[in-house]
Write an enzyme that holds these catalytic residues in place. Structure first.
Site, mmCIF file in Angstrom:
data_model
loop_
_atom_site.group_PDB
_atom_site.id
_atom_site.type_symbol
_atom_site.label_atom_id
_atom_site.label_comp_id
_atom_site.label_asym_id
_atom_site.label_seq_id
_atom_site.Cartn_x
_atom_site.Cartn_y
_atom_site.Cartn_z
ATOM 1 N N TYR A 1 0.796 -1.238 0.000
ATOM 2 C CA TYR A 1 0.000 0.000 0.000
ATOM 3 C C TYR A 1 0.826 1.285 0.000
ATOM 4 O O TYR A 1 0.505 2.218 -0.742
ATOM 5 C CB TYR A 1 -1.028 -0.014 1.142
ATOM 6 C CG TYR A 1 -2.240 -0.849 0.780
ATOM 7 C CD1 TYR A 1 -3.359 -0.269 0.200
ATOM 8 C CD2 TYR A 1 -2.233 -2.228 0.968
ATOM 9 C CE1 TYR A 1 -4.454 -1.039 -0.169
ATOM 10 C CE2 TYR A 1 -3.319 -3.008 0.599
ATOM 11 C CZ TYR A 1 -4.426 -2.408 0.024
ATOM 12 O OH TYR A 1 -5.507 -3.181 -0.357
ATOM 13 N N GLU B 1 -8.624 -7.260 4.068
ATOM 14 C CA GLU B 1 -7.839 -8.319 3.396
ATOM 15 C C GLU B 1 -7.156 -9.243 4.414
ATOM 16 O O GLU B 1 -7.136 -10.464 4.231
ATOM 17 C CB GLU B 1 -6.836 -7.672 2.419
ATOM 18 C CG GLU B 1 -7.557 -7.143 1.173
ATOM 19 C CD GLU B 1 -6.861 -6.007 0.440
ATOM 20 O OE1 GLU B 1 -5.639 -5.811 0.626
ATOM 21 O OE2 GLU B 1 -7.540 -5.301 -0.336
HETATM 22 C C1 HEM Z 1 -6.483 2.383 -1.696
HETATM 23 C C2 HEM Z 1 -5.811 1.661 -2.545
HETATM 24 C C3 HEM Z 1 -6.376 0.841 -3.676
HETATM 25 C C4 HEM Z 1 -7.530 0.988 -4.400
HETATM 26 C C5 HEM Z 1 -8.621 2.038 -4.269
HETATM 27 C C6 HEM Z 1 -7.557 -0.089 -5.366
HETATM 28 C C7 HEM Z 1 -8.568 -0.294 -6.271
HETATM 29 C C8 HEM Z 1 -8.661 -1.376 -7.105
HETATM 30 C C9 HEM Z 1 -9.761 -1.657 -8.000
HETATM 31 C C10 HEM Z 1 -10.993 -0.786 -8.170
HETATM 32 C C11 HEM Z 1 -9.498 -2.809 -8.620
HETATM 33 C C12 HEM Z 1 -10.369 -3.506 -9.657
HETATM 34 C C13 HEM Z 1 -11.374 -4.397 -8.953
HETATM 35 C C14 HEM Z 1 -12.290 -5.057 -9.964
HETATM 36 O O1 HEM Z 1 -11.935 -6.108 -10.470
HETATM 37 O O2 HEM Z 1 -13.369 -4.521 -10.246
HETATM 38 C C15 HEM Z 1 -8.217 -3.277 -8.137
HETATM 39 C C16 HEM Z 1 -7.606 -4.425 -8.560
HETATM 40 C C17 HEM Z 1 -6.270 -4.688 -8.339
HETATM 41 N N1 HEM Z 1 -5.436 -4.006 -7.484
HETATM 42 FE FE1 HEM Z 1 -5.946 -2.480 -6.292
HETATM 43 N N2 HEM Z 1 -6.430 -0.835 -5.217
HETATM 44 C C18 HEM Z 1 -5.677 -0.299 -4.209
HETATM 45 C C19 HEM Z 1 -4.463 -0.757 -3.755
HETATM 46 C C20 HEM Z 1 -3.704 -1.708 -4.403
HETATM 47 C C21 HEM Z 1 -2.366 -2.093 -4.023
HETATM 48 C C22 HEM Z 1 -1.583 -1.533 -2.846
HETATM 49 C C23 HEM Z 1 -1.954 -3.029 -4.922
HETATM 50 C C24 HEM Z 1 -0.622 -3.737 -4.993
HETATM 51 C C25 HEM Z 1 0.464 -3.233 -5.476
HETATM 52 C C26 HEM Z 1 -3.066 -3.265 -5.838
HETATM 53 C C27 HEM Z 1 -3.074 -4.177 -6.873
HETATM 54 C C28 HEM Z 1 -4.193 -4.560 -7.568
HETATM 55 C C29 HEM Z 1 -4.207 -5.657 -8.520
HETATM 56 C C30 HEM Z 1 -3.018 -6.527 -8.911
HETATM 57 C C31 HEM Z 1 -5.523 -5.748 -8.979
HETATM 58 C C32 HEM Z 1 -6.099 -6.759 -9.963
HETATM 59 C C33 HEM Z 1 -6.236 -6.109 -11.285
HETATM 60 C C34 HEM Z 1 -5.262 -6.639 -12.260
HETATM 61 O O3 HEM Z 1 -5.223 -7.866 -12.372
HETATM 62 O O4 HEM Z 1 -4.552 -5.851 -12.877
HETATM 63 N N3 HEM Z 1 -4.099 -2.448 -5.492
HETATM 64 N N4 HEM Z 1 -7.737 -2.395 -7.214
#
Ligand code: HEM
Ligand SMILES: Cc1cc2nc3c(=O)[nH]c(=O)nc-3n(C[C@H](O)[C@H](O)[C@H](O)COP(=O)(O)OP(=O)(O)OC[C@H]3O[C@@H](n4cnc5c(N)ncnc54)[C@H](O)[C@@H]3O)c2cc1C
Length: 394
Positions: A95, A137
């Site tokens: 994060y 999580e």
């Molecule tokens: C406040 C912080 C965060 C928000 C608001 C956020 C938001 C989101 C959203 C909206 C999705 C798509 C969900 C869907 O499938 O509809 C997602 C997926 C994902 N997020 Fe986050 N996220 C955050 C932090 C992080 C962090 C810290 C990481 C790691 C480095 C991360 C990695 C991912 C990954 C790998 C996916 C799956 C999408 C893909 O396969 O490319 N996120 N996140």
């Protein structure tokens, strides 16, 4: 959730973020991947190329800003994100990296408009959302009994062709018990490519829980003018019985109620049939007398996967009403054209849960038609096979 001093800055920046959101998240990913190339293995680089992931993170930032005090509206969005995060193995220590590059991108793109108090307000907002996601999580990993990012070796039992472009892969753990799951949930499959990069993709479990194996059904994304889909093409070309697959614990909050006696409606299109088949097979096992409408739209008979599962359910379920639409051909008992609500049997709109899965245009069309026909939004449930664009919050 956010201090009184920061709130006006957040409220005022919502329109600015709407205007620059996509540029901010594109800049954010570029700087984060430059500093942390190892994170590319975690993200879906196919979504990066096509721009959907940028769109989704932008949407999440907007949605959060627009609904900052509204926990009820944010709840379902947070739930979807934490399940997706748990499935790919996001950890608390990821994060600060994302926060650093996201704030940096806001600063770069807004230039002079990114004043110190505005950046401070966003830092506070990001930290509070991060806390919410991290806590949820941590809880989810503990309940599942897994470490973040843990995958298990699954032995492939068989690979069955389901349609011109869908194969079904059945597998069971190489050792130990099958993980528990519910119909509608998905796993992430990790593929390690020859050049050392790894990619994860989600696949809905396409058979009922309560058996001694699990199954996914994968559509080969041919791409047409674009390169073919990386993971789906690899799975189609390579996976055979006896192989080992690396598979995450099942997660996902699309959970058709398979255990109740109430009538239920499933509407799917294309490979969106997979979670519906898991639910249908489960209902056929536990409550074959239940009233079910199962409507599916496929391009043509060659593209129509899981016909054997539906036929087997029909043989067991006297109150199962199957309606099939084929866009390009119409065999006996099949309706020609796209799925239309007025060509389905009617049901009490106010009381019946409707589960939808398919391409976005299909779901938008059905969703709007259902609302117009009097179905309350609370009775409509959807699974999106990609980042959800969170349009319900925008
Ligand atoms: C406040 C912080 C965060 C928000 C608001 C956020 C938001 C989101 C959203 C909206 C999705 C798509 C969900 C869907 O499938 O509809 C997602 C997926 C994902 N997020 Fe986050 N996220 C955050 C932090 C992080 C962090 C810290 C990481 C790691 C480095 C991360 C990695 C991912 C990954 C790998 C996916 C799956 C999408 C893909 O396969 O490319 N996120 N996140
Ligand atoms: C919860 C969930 C459940 C899912 N369940 C299923 C399921 O049951 N069955 C199933 O088959 N899928 C399912 N999916 C989708 C699956 O996770 C993958 O997204 C899908 O298999 C495509 O992955 P890929 O690696 O083959 O394609 P990617 O490499 O990720 O590419 C994605 C798309 O972009 C196109 N593309 C590639 N390069 C470009 C470019 N330069 N410009 C524009 N477009 C380009 C590709 O042709 C492809 O169509 C699910 C997804 C989610 C989120």
């Amino acid at each position: 959730m956010i201090s009184a001093a920061s709130r006006p800055y957040i409220d005022a920046s919502v329109p600015v973020l709407r205007e620059h959101g996509l540029t901010i998240t594109t800049t954010f990913y570029a700087s984060m991947f430059a500093a942390h190339p190892e994170l590319k293995n975690l993200f879906n680089m196919g979504n990066q190329v096509s721009g959907v992931q940028q769109q989704s993170l932008a949407s999440a930032v907007f949605a959060y800003a627009a609904n900052i005090g509204n926990a009820a509206a944010l709840g379902p969005v947070v739930s979807r994100i934490v399940h997706k995060h748990a499935s790919v193995g996001i950890r608390a220590d990821h994060y600060p990296i994302v926060g650093h590059h996201l704030l940096g991108a806001i600063k770069t793109v807004l230039g002079d408009a990114a004043t110190e108090p505005l950046l401070k307000a966003w830092e506070e907002a990001y930290t509070s959302l991060a806390r919410l996601l991290i806590d949820a999580e941590v809880k989810m990993y503990a309940e599942a009994g897994v470490q973040p990012g843990e995958t298990r070796s699954m032995r492939v039992l068989d690979v069955v062709r389901e349609s011109d472009n869908v194969i079904a892969i059945r597998f069971a753990p190489e050792s130990g018990e099958l993980p528990p799951f519910r119909a509608g949930q998905y796993v992430s499959v990790a593929v390690d490519f020859a050049d050392g990069h790894r990619q994860l993709r989600q696949y809905s479990l396409s058979d009922a829980p309560g058996k001694d194996s699990m199954r996914i059904s994968v559509k080969r994304e041919d791409g047409g003018a674009h390169p073919a889909g990386e993971v789906s093409a690899w799975l189609h070309a390579n996976v055979k019985a006896g192989d080992l697959l690396q598979v995450s614990h099942p997660f996902g909050d699309f959970l058709p109620d398979t255990e109740s006696d109430e009538p239920v409606v499933f509407l799917s299109a294309g490979v969106g049939i997979t979670p519906m088949i898991a639910a249908l097979n489960r209902i056929a096992m536990v409550n074959p007398q239940r009233r079910v409408i199962f409507a599916h739209a496929a391009r043509n008979s060659g593209h129509h996967a899981h016909q054997r599962d539906v036929a087997a359910a029909q043989a067991r379920m006297p109150h199962l009403h199957v309606v099939t639409f084929h866009e390009e051909d119409a065999a006996a008992g099949v309706l020609q054209g796209m799925m239309e609500l007025n060509r389905l049997p009617s049901w009490p709109r106010g009381e019946t849960d409707v589960y939808l899965c398919g391409p976005l245009p299909f779901m938008q069309a059905q969703w709007n038609a259902l609302l117009a026909a009097g179905a309350p939004a609370a009775k409509l449930h959807r699974e999106v096979f990609g980042p959800d664009l969170l349009d319900n919050l925008l």
